[in-house]
Write an enzyme that holds these catalytic residues in place. Structure first.
Site, PDB file in Angstrom:
ATOM      1  N   GLU A 127      16.772 -17.706 -15.049  1.00 15.43           N
ATOM      2  CA  GLU A 127      16.067 -16.858 -15.763  1.00 15.43           C
ATOM      3  C   GLU A 127      16.528 -15.316 -15.642  1.00 15.43           C
ATOM      4  OE1 GLU A 127      13.167 -16.634 -11.733  1.00 15.43           O
ATOM      5  OE2 GLU A 127      12.348 -16.151 -13.567  1.00 15.43           O
ATOM      6  N   LYS A 187      16.850 -19.441 -10.685  1.00 15.08           N
ATOM      7  CA  LYS A 187      17.163 -18.079 -10.394  1.00 15.08           C
ATOM      8  C   LYS A 187      18.401 -17.660 -11.347  1.00 15.08           C
ATOM      9  CE  LYS A 187      14.366 -16.868  -9.219  1.00 15.08           C
ATOM     10  NZ  LYS A 187      12.995 -17.275  -8.511  1.00 15.08           N
ATOM     11  N   TRP A 242      -3.234  -2.405  -1.294  1.00 16.20           N
ATOM     12  CA  TRP A 242      -2.987  -3.665  -1.864  1.00 16.20           C
ATOM     13  C   TRP A 242      -3.732  -4.577  -0.821  1.00 16.20           C
ATOM     14  CZ3 TRP A 242      -0.552  -6.890  -5.350  1.00 16.20           C
ATOM     15  CH2 TRP A 242      -0.457  -8.061  -5.225  1.00 16.20           C
ATOM     16  N   CYS A 247       0.907  -1.098  -0.041  1.00 19.86           N
ATOM     17  CA  CYS A 247       0.036   0.028   0.257  1.00 19.86           C
ATOM     18  C   CYS A 247       0.909   1.130  -0.039  1.00 19.86           C
ATOM     19  CB  CYS A 247      -0.932  -0.057   1.146  1.00 19.86           C
ATOM     20  SG  CYS A 247      -1.780  -1.578   1.320  1.00 19.86           S
ATOM     21  N   LYS A 262       5.633 -11.594 -15.946  1.00 21.14           N
ATOM     22  CA  LYS A 262       5.524 -11.838 -14.401  1.00 21.14           C
ATOM     23  C   LYS A 262       4.366 -12.833 -14.083  1.00 21.14           C
ATOM     24  CE  LYS A 262       5.928 -11.129  -9.911  1.00 21.14           C
ATOM     25  NZ  LYS A 262       7.153 -11.950  -9.405  1.00 21.14           N
ATOM     26  N   ARG A 285       4.543   0.050  -6.991  1.00 20.30           N
ATOM     27  CA  ARG A 285       4.606  -0.599  -6.127  1.00 20.30           C
ATOM     28  C   ARG A 285       3.140  -1.594  -6.124  1.00 20.30           C
ATOM     29  NH1 ARG A 285       6.690   1.772  -0.974  1.00 20.30           N
ATOM     30  NH2 ARG A 285       5.080   0.772   0.005  1.00 20.30           N
ATOM     31  N   HIS A 330      24.290 -41.201 -12.645  1.00 22.49           N
ATOM     32  CA  HIS A 330      23.488 -41.862 -13.451  1.00 22.49           C
ATOM     33  C   HIS A 330      23.557 -40.914 -14.956  1.00 22.49           C
ATOM     34  CE1 HIS A 330      22.325 -44.700 -10.489  1.00 22.49           C
ATOM     35  NE2 HIS A 330      22.007 -43.775  -9.640  1.00 22.49           N
ATOM     36  N   GLU A 350      15.228 -24.079  -7.231  1.00 21.24           N
ATOM     37  CA  GLU A 350      15.259 -22.680  -6.877  1.00 21.24           C
ATOM     38  C   GLU A 350      16.175 -21.890  -7.527  1.00 21.24           C
ATOM     39  OE1 GLU A 350      12.528 -21.175  -7.526  1.00 21.24           O
ATOM     40  OE2 GLU A 350      13.044 -19.085  -6.797  1.00 21.24           O
ATOM     41  N   ASN A 364      -0.851   1.587   6.468  1.00 22.75           N
ATOM     42  CA  ASN A 364      -0.253   0.765   5.746  1.00 22.75           C
ATOM     43  C   ASN A 364       0.339  -0.369   6.788  1.00 22.75           C
ATOM     44  OD1 ASN A 364      -0.400   1.973   3.547  1.00 22.75           O
ATOM     45  ND2 ASN A 364       1.937   2.315   3.207  1.00 22.75           N
ATOM     46  N   GLY A 365       0.333  -1.589   6.542  1.00 24.12           N
ATOM     47  CA  GLY A 365       0.905  -2.760   7.418  1.00 24.12           C
ATOM     48  C   GLY A 365      -0.237  -3.517   7.873  1.00 24.12           C
TER      49      GLY A 365
END
Ligand code: M6R
Length: 616
Positions: A496, A493, A76, A2, A611, A27, A512, A489, A102-103
Site C-alpha cells: 500500500e 504495508k 478526541w 487531544c 483512510k 491531529r 503448492h 500485515e 490530555n492523556g
C-alpha cells in the site's frame, strides 16, 4: 489525540487560543472548547461538538470573549462519547478550578467514587472532570496554593496527563503539570503560552521550555516558573525551535506514518493498562467496561472475528492466540464476504468486529448481519462513538488516538493488544490457565511497549536493508501460525505505501505453487518467532534460497542459527510467543515505510486509498 493551548499576557486570549487549536486540527478531534477570564472575573467556558469552526462561530472568532488569560482544548474522545458535555474545559463544582487535560487517568473511577463521598457531583463521563475536581479537593483541604494542590493530585492519579488549569483565586495565571503526555511552554513578548504540540504556538514564539515528567509550571504575563513534586523551583534551559511548521505537525518526523510507528509503545501501553491493574503486586485483568459477563465468556462456543484490511490481519494473528490460550474455536472472516454469506452460525457465539475507524461500511454491515442472526457482538474500535461502537452490544476501545497516515500502524498494534487481553480473560474465566501463569503472561504483556521501543531503536538496520528493494518487482513474506498473520500485515504495508507487489504465504503452502515465482534475487522475508515451528521455517527458507531468493530472516534474539540460512537477519526481543506479533510487525512496518521513502512516494496518502472506506 487531544490538543491543549493556553495563553496569558497582554493580548485578547480567545483569538490566540482558537488560532492555536486550529494548528492542532490535523491531529484529529471530535469537540473543542475554551475558558477565558477577564481580570479577576470567573472564566467563561464555551464548548462545541464537531469542528472548531462551530466553536469559533459561537464567539465570533473569539471577539465576543474578552479577557487575556485562557485555556483551550480539542478533544478526541477516550472516556465518554464525543458530546458538548464531555468536551473540555471542565470545571469544579463551584467554579474554583477549570482545566483541560490530555492523556488518560487510569484510576479515575476509584477517584470519582472517593470524591462523590466528599460531596462532589459529576456532570460528564470524563476522567478529566475527575482530575479537575481532585485538584479542587486538595486545594481546599490543604490550603497551600495551586502548586501544592497539583503535586498532591499528581501523586494520587495513575496514568498519563498534560494538564493546564486556572484557579479563581489566581487571575492571570495558568498552572500546568505533565506526565507521559507532551506539553511545552513558550515565552513571547506579549505573554506566556502553553501547548501540547509545537505548531500551536509557533506563530507567537520559537522560544520554548520542555516540561519534564512529574514537573509543574506557573505561567504569568511576565514569564514562567517551574517546580518539582516537592514544590521547589527548578531551572530549565530555554530552547529554540528550528523546525518549520510542517515538520512541527509531524513532531519532527518526516511523515505521519513514521510518527505513528513511534507512538506504538505508548498506545499499546495505554490500551493494555486500560484493562490491567496492579494492586499490591498482583495484576488483575478487568474487561467489565465492555459489559461482557464472565458467565457469557464461559459459555462461549465460538468466536467469529470479522474485519477488513489490517484489522482482518489482526484477526488472523489473534485466532492462534485465542485458540491456544483459551481453547475457544475461532473463525476469521473478511467483513465483505461475511455480510453476504448464509453460513450456519454456532449458538453462543461472539462476533468480534475489529475496526480503527468504526465506520468501515463492510464491517458495519457485517456487524448488523451478525446481530440479525442473533449473535452477540463485540466491537474492538478506536473511534469513540463511531457507528460500529454505537451499534455493537459490547465495545472495547483501543487507545491508539487519531491515526492520520492512511496505512495503519499504531491502531493495528493496539488492536492486537486488545485481542491478547480478550484471550487472557477467556482463559481466566474458563479456568484453563493457572493463576500463576496468567500473572506471568500479564506481566509479559505489560513489557511489550518497552520491547517495541527496543525494536524501534534498531530501525537504521531496516533502513539499510530497505535499499535492497529499490528495484524489487515482487516480494514474498512467509511465516507459519501467528507469523503468517504478521506476514499478511507486512505484505500489505509493502503494497500500500511502496507500490511493490508482494504476497504473504503460509510457508507450508509454498510448494503448492508459489515457489515457481521465486527467481534469482527475489526478496523473501521469512518471519519465524514461534519455537515449535522454527525448524519447519528454516526448511522453507532453504527451499526458497536454493531457488535464488534473497532471504531476510526475522526472528527473536537467541535464534542465531537463522544466520546460517538468511542473507540478512533482524532480531526482535524475546517475549512469550503468543505476543510475538506485536514485536515482529514493527520491522515490517518500517520496511514498507523506508521502501516508499526511497521511491519518493507520498507515504501518508498512497494513491487510490482512503483512510476509512465508508462505501461498499
Ligand atoms: O477503519 P478500519 O480499521 O475498519 O479499516 C479497515 C481497513 O480499511 C484498513 O485497515 C486498511 O486496510 C488500512 N489502510 C491498512 O493500512
Amino acid at each position: 489525540m487531544c490538543g491543549i493551548v493556553g495563553f496569558t499576557g497582554k493580548l485578547q486570549a480567545a483569538p490566540i487560543l482558537l488560532d492555536g487549536l486550529s494548528k492542532l486540527e490535523y491531529r484529529g478531534y471530535d469537540s473543542a472548547g475554551l475558558a477565558v477570564r477577564d481580570g479577576d472575573s470567573a472564566p467563561v467556558v464555551v464548548k462545541a461538538k464537531g469542528r472548531l469552526k462551530v466553536l469559533s462561530e459561537k464567539i465570533d472568532g473569539g471577539r465576543t470573549l474578552p479577557g487575556t488569560c485562557g485555556i483551550g482544548h480539542t478533544r478526541w474522545a477516550t472516556h465518554g462519547e464525543p458530546t458538548e458535555n464531555n468536551a473540555h474545559p471542565h470545571v469544579s463544582d463551584d467554579g474554583n478550578v477549570v482545566g483541560v487535560h490530555n492523556g488518560i487517568i487510569e484510576n479515575y473511577q476509584e477517584l470519582k467514587a472517593k470524591l462523590e463521598k466528599k460531596g462532589y457531583a459529576f456532570y460528564s463521563d470524563t476522567d478529566t472532570e475527575v482530575a479537575v475536581k481532585l485538584i479542587d479537593y486538595y486545594y481546599k483541604k490543604y490550603q497551600v496554593g495551586p502548586i501544592d494542590a497539583l503535586a498532591k493530585t499528581m501523586v494520587r492519579v495513575r496514568g498519563s496527563y498534560a494538564l493546564a488549569v486556572m484557579f479563581s483565586d489566581y487571575p492571570g495565571e495558568i498552572y500546568v503539570a505533565r506526565k507521559d503526555s507532551p506539553m511545552i511552554v513558550g515565552v513571547a513578548e506579549e505573554g506566556s503560552l502553553v501547548a501540547s504540540d509545537v505548531p500551536a504556538i509557533m506563530k507567537y514564539t520559537r522560544n520554548v521550555y520542555y516540561i519534564g515528567n512529574l514537573e509543574m509550571g506557573r505561567l504569568t504575563e511576565g514569564g514562567v516558573e517551574f517546580y518539582d513534586l516537592n514544590g521547589d523551583v527548578i531551572e530549565k534551559p530555554l530552547k529554540d525551535i528550528t523546525w518549520d511548521a510542517e515538520a512541527a505537525e509531524k513532531g519532527g518526523f518526516e511523515h505521519f506514518m513514521m510518527k505513528e510507528i513511534h507512538e506504538q509503545p505508548k498506545v499499546v501501553g495505554d490500551t493494555i493498562r486500560s484493562a490491567v491493574r496492579e494492586v499490591e503486586g498482583r495484576l488483575t485483568l478487568d474487561l467489565s467496561g465492555t459489559g461482557l459477563s464472565d458467565e457469557f465468556l464461559k459459555s462461549l462456543k465460538q468466536i467469529l472475528i470479522v474485519a477488513c484490511g489490517s484489522a482482518y490481519h489482526v484477526g488472523v494473528a489473534a485466532q492462534y492466540v485465542l485458540e491456544d490460550l483459551a481453547g475457544v474455536p475461532v473463525r476469521v472472516e473478511y467483513a465483505s464476504e461475511f455480510r453476504y454469506r448464509t453460513m450456519p452460525l454456532v449458538e453462543d457465539s461472539l462476533a468480534v468486529i475489529i475496526s480503527q475507524s468504526g465506520e468501515t461500511a463492510d464491517s458495519l454491515a457485517a456487524l448488523r448481519h451478525a446481530k440479525e442472526k442473533g449473535v452477540r457482538t463485540l466491537a474492538v474500535v478506536n473511534v469513540v462513538g463511531s457507528s460500529i461502537a454505537r451499534e455493537a452490544d459490547h465495545v472495547f476501545y483501543t487507545l491508539a488516538g487519531p491515526e492520520i497516515a492512511v496505512a495503519t500502524t499504531k491502531a493495528y498494534s493496539a488492536q492486537l493488544a486488545a485481542c491478547d487481553l480478550l484471550a487472557l480473560k477467556l482463559a481466566e474465566v474458563r479456568g484453563v490457565m493457572p493463576e500463576t501463569k496468567e500473572q506471568e503472561m500479564l506481566r509479559e504483556l505489560l513489557s511489550i511497549p518497552e520491547k517495541i521501543g527496543k525494536v524501534l531503536e534498531d530501525k537504521e538496520r531496516i533502513q539499510w536493508f530497505a535499499n535492497k528493494f529499490l528495484n524489487a518487482r515482487d516480494v514474498f513474506f512467509i511465516g507459519r501460525g501467528i507469523d503468517y498473520g504478521v506476514c499478511l500485515e507486512g505484505s500489505l504495508k509493502m503494497k500500500e505505501v511502496s507500490y511493490v507487489h508482494s504476497e504473504a504465504y503460509a510457508a507450508g503452502e509454498l510448494k503448492h505453487g508459489t515457489i515457481s515465482l521465486i527467481e534469482d534475487g527475489t526478496p523473501v522475508i521469512a518471519v519465524a518467532t514461534q519455537g515449535d515451528l522454527y525448524e519447519k521455517m528454516i526448511s522453507n527458507m532453504v527451499e526458497v534460497k536454493s531457488r535464488g531468493a534473497y532471504l531476510c530472516g526475522l526472528t527473536s534474539f537467541g535464534n542465531y542459527t537463522m544466520e546460517d540460512t538468511a542473507d540478512f537477519t533482524f532480531y526482535v526481543p524475546k517475549t512469550d510467543e503468543h505476543f510475538a506479533a506485536s514485536l515482529a510487525v514493527i520491522p515490517l512496518q518500517l520496511l514498507g515505510y523506508y521502501v516508499a521513502v526511497n521511491r519518493s512516494l507520498d507515504v501518508d496518502k498512497p494513491r487510490n486509498l482512503a483512510k476509512s472506506v465508508t462505501v461498499e
